[in-house]
Enzyme design. Sequence first.
Site, mmCIF file in Angstrom:
data_model
loop_
_atom_site.group_PDB
_atom_site.id
_atom_site.type_symbol
_atom_site.label_atom_id
_atom_site.label_comp_id
_atom_site.label_asym_id
_atom_site.label_seq_id
_atom_site.Cartn_x
_atom_site.Cartn_y
_atom_site.Cartn_z
ATOM 1 N NE ARG A 224 68.043 74.336 48.926
ATOM 2 C CZ ARG A 224 68.621 73.831 47.842
ATOM 3 N NH1 ARG A 224 67.882 73.484 46.793
ATOM 4 N NH2 ARG A 224 69.927 73.674 47.790
ATOM 5 C CD GLU A 253 63.515 68.073 49.096
ATOM 6 O OE1 GLU A 253 64.636 67.535 48.946
ATOM 7 O OE2 GLU A 253 63.178 69.097 48.478
ATOM 8 C CG HIS A 272 65.797 68.290 45.361
ATOM 9 N ND1 HIS A 272 65.923 68.795 46.624
ATOM 10 C CD2 HIS A 272 66.488 69.150 44.554
ATOM 11 C CE1 HIS A 272 66.659 69.892 46.608
ATOM 12 N NE2 HIS A 272 67.002 70.137 45.351
#
Length: 297
Positions: A224, A253, A272
């Site tokens: 994370r 993000e 990601h």
Amino acid sequence: MIVISERVHPIALEMLSSYEIYYDPDLYSQRGALLRVLSRARGLIVRNKTQVDAELLAHAPHLKVVGRLGVGLDNIQTDLLSAQGIQLIVPRGANAVSVAEYVLGMLIAFQRHLLALTQQVRQGGWIRDMSGLEIDGRTLAVIGYGATGQAVAQRAQAFHMRLRVYDPFAQVPQTWATSTLEEVLDGADVVSLHVPLTAKTFHLLNEKTLAILPHHATVINTARGELIDESQLLAALTKKQLGGAILDVREVEPPKASDELLGLANVWCTPHIAGLTEDSQIAIARYVAQGLIGVLG
């Protein structure tokens, strides 16, 4: 009815074909529409963008089960699910191999400057870089020893890396175990993060803890983004107090176009995707679909 508010592998749709399905991979971004369609839902399948909170549950009076297409739970208020007797299906470990292969693969490519060398050849160059490093014998600090941390450690052994592991909640092999965060960071050539985001892990790597690392160390984050204080990471890299960073997750993000970390040659950033392979998505979709079938009958 089963509502699926984010992208899912087709195999889940096939497995759940006997149920009424409402599938819109962009539904998470249409909050009003999502809340309306949940009025008849008995099952809900999400990734990491759908916020499963008190408001959502208030609009889903018949909800029996939530399936999470991944392992992070910071978008799901699990205490509320438990209080209402709603089951949560989480495919823990289903993408561990994908993430572990990303960590070791990216580390090798990073240490050997393969991205820059590929770009150089495409631009007509043929300069043979002799400054790349092997990972054999380097010290890898693995923070978090769940399924993914274990997969990383197992594969790092094959490359003869020296392992250190910090996880106060897991049974770690005695030869690798460290008792404090400071101990695992001290002298580490590479740090790989594999812990969930909690109040205690927020900015786990900060000005103080980053300063413990050797100036050549590489930080890898596939967990994370909020585990790292990115302002302090930028400061350490800019001052050459850190060797580099491989970031698959970010505090924001996607990062803003003005993001300074993206401008550094010794920072590699991917969107990601460490756990996103065809193999992992099939495994995750199957697990979650089977879990919903088990609850809904």
